[in-house]
Write a protein that holds these residues in place. Structure first.
Motif: not given
Length: 141
Positions: A25-34
């Motif tokens: 599966s494609p790598p998960r994007p890092a959790p977005s910061r506000p």
């Protein structure tokens, strides 16, 4: 013959292992910061905005005080004057959005600076309407 079977079995296993498809599966994007909070307005910026508002209202202003409250509101206060008038101009700005929140403008005509042509005061502006005018004869004819 047994040797051949073993060779065939090993060859089949090698071929089978090469045909196995591994799906990733494609790598998960890092959790977005506000997004970072905008920087707060400085004292200088609040005062400069206040002077700009003062000029827009065509007043001559002298800074009285400026301070930031605990509610992130800049309160900027001026002594304001215009030809024949004086008073104050108080402005409230949101420290982060920089929006003008409140305006308290009280600039009024100065006493004694009335430039009207009513030389005999017949309109009773200066009295309280009680009794006769003082200093006037009964009949001005």
């Amino acid at each position: 013959m047994t040797g051949m079977r073993i060779a065939l079995l090993v060859g089949g296993l090698l071929l089978a292992s090469g045909c196995v498809v591994h799906s990733r599966s494609p790598p998960r994007p890092a959790p977005s910061r506000p997004p970072p909070r905008p920087s707060a307005m400085s004292y200088k910026e609040a005062v400069d905005r206040g002077f700009g508002e003062c000029r827009a209202r065509r007043f001559d202003c002298r800074l009285k005080e400026a301070h930031r409250t605990g509610n992130d509101v800049w309160k900027v206060k001026f002594f304001a004057s215009a030809p024949g008038a004086q008073g104050h101009l108080h402005l409230d700005y949101d420290a982060f959005s920089r929006n003008l929140l409140k305006v308290d403008e009280k600039v009024k005509a100065r006493r004694g600076d009335r430039h009207d042509d009513d030389w005999d005061d017949d309109d009773h502006r200066h009295g309280h309407g009680k009794g006769k005018k003082k200093g006037h004869a009964r009949h001005d004819d």
